[in-house]
Scaffold this motif. Sequence first.
Motif, PDB file in Angstrom:
ATOM      1  N   LYS A  25      -9.600  10.339 -23.850  1.00  0.00           N
ATOM      2  CA  LYS A  25      -9.963   9.823 -22.534  1.00  0.00           C
ATOM      3  C   LYS A  25     -10.719   8.507 -22.716  1.00  0.00           C
ATOM      4  CE  LYS A  25      -8.738  13.801 -20.703  1.00  0.00           C
ATOM      5  NZ  LYS A  25      -7.372  14.072 -20.565  1.00  0.00           N
ATOM      6  N   ARG A  28     -13.475   3.043 -18.397  1.00  0.00           N
ATOM      7  CA  ARG A  28     -13.167   1.682 -17.969  1.00  0.00           C
ATOM      8  C   ARG A  28     -13.744   0.647 -18.922  1.00  0.00           C
ATOM      9  NH1 ARG A  28     -15.685  -1.833 -13.601  1.00  0.00           N
ATOM     10  NH2 ARG A  28     -17.347  -0.354 -13.905  1.00  0.00           N
ATOM     11  N   ALA A  31     -11.634   0.403 -22.074  1.00  0.00           N
ATOM     12  CA  ALA A  31     -10.363  -0.262 -21.772  1.00  0.00           C
ATOM     13  C   ALA A  31     -10.558  -1.765 -21.602  1.00  0.00           C
ATOM     14  CB  ALA A  31      -9.739   0.351 -20.514  1.00  0.00           C
ATOM     15  N   TYR A  71      -1.284  -3.892 -22.030  1.00  0.00           N
ATOM     16  CA  TYR A  71      -0.315  -3.403 -21.051  1.00  0.00           C
ATOM     17  C   TYR A  71       0.696  -4.495 -20.691  1.00  0.00           C
ATOM     18  CZ  TYR A  71       1.545  -1.689 -16.607  1.00  0.00           C
ATOM     19  OH  TYR A  71       2.377  -1.301 -15.592  1.00  0.00           O
ATOM     20  N   ASP A  87       1.305   3.076 -18.249  1.00  0.00           N
ATOM     21  CA  ASP A  87      -0.099   3.030 -17.843  1.00  0.00           C
ATOM     22  C   ASP A  87      -0.820   4.316 -18.248  1.00  0.00           C
ATOM     23  OD1 ASP A  87      -2.265   3.771 -15.701  1.00  0.00           O
ATOM     24  OD2 ASP A  87      -2.024   1.602 -15.495  1.00  0.00           O
ATOM     25  N   SER A  88      -0.198   5.442 -17.975  1.00  0.00           N
ATOM     26  CA  SER A  88      -0.785   6.738 -18.307  1.00  0.00           C
ATOM     27  C   SER A  88      -0.923   6.905 -19.816  1.00  0.00           C
ATOM     28  CB  SER A  88       0.088   7.853 -17.723  1.00  0.00           C
ATOM     29  OG  SER A  88      -0.344   9.110 -18.156  1.00  0.00           O
ATOM     30  N   ARG A  91      -3.842   4.708 -20.950  1.00  0.00           N
ATOM     31  CA  ARG A  91      -5.147   5.193 -20.496  1.00  0.00           C
ATOM     32  C   ARG A  91      -5.564   6.480 -21.201  1.00  0.00           C
ATOM     33  NH1 ARG A  91      -6.984   2.363 -16.139  1.00  0.00           N
ATOM     34  NH2 ARG A  91      -5.386   1.256 -14.983  1.00  0.00           N
ATOM     35  N   GLN A  92      -4.583   7.296 -21.578  1.00  0.00           N
ATOM     36  CA  GLN A  92      -4.868   8.579 -22.222  1.00  0.00           C
ATOM     37  C   GLN A  92      -3.973   8.737 -23.449  1.00  0.00           C
ATOM     38  OE1 GLN A  92      -4.261  11.462 -19.125  1.00  0.00           O
ATOM     39  NE2 GLN A  92      -6.267  11.089 -18.256  1.00  0.00           N
TER      40      GLN A  92
END
Length: 172
Positions: A25, A28, A31, A71, A87-88, A91-92
């Motif tokens: 996980k 923000r 990232a 991305y 994206d998913s 992010r994970q």
Amino acid sequence: LLNDGGMGLSGGYECVHCHTGGHLKLDRTAAECIGLFPNRGATSGAVGMETSSGAPQTAGGTLHPSTSSIYGMLNHCKTRMGSRLLDSWLRQPLVDLAEITARQDAVEMLVRNGEERGKLRDVALTAVVDLDALGAGLLRKGSANGNGNGNGGGSTRDLETLYKQFLFASQQ
């Protein structure tokens, strides 16, 4: 690290293993620090100088906003579903070695078979509708069919589209 109710640093914490569902996980801040996604509402986001217009600049010139993040560099998706999946995944990210290896093997197969990948991208994916949006439409209460009674369910057109997608997939 969980606080067991003790006060201060005198043994009031215990380390507990938790299951993350096989994914790391990222918050923000993490990232943003690694340039995972473009900055919202800004064209900058690359490390380095900016042009007078505010666009990031590299040694070779101005960097396009869509390529100023990981991305942006990776997103060559043909469909919105693919962009959301990327994206998913970013992010994970996966943490299980077997799952990572399986995903890498699938990517390697697509890289090695450029002709088949091109057919998939240019022919098959152009016929695929956004199944996520279609599914949401089918589940939405008081849907586009105008019944407004709050019983949910999509319009007849949504169901027809889903059926056509099923037939298309069955023929491939």
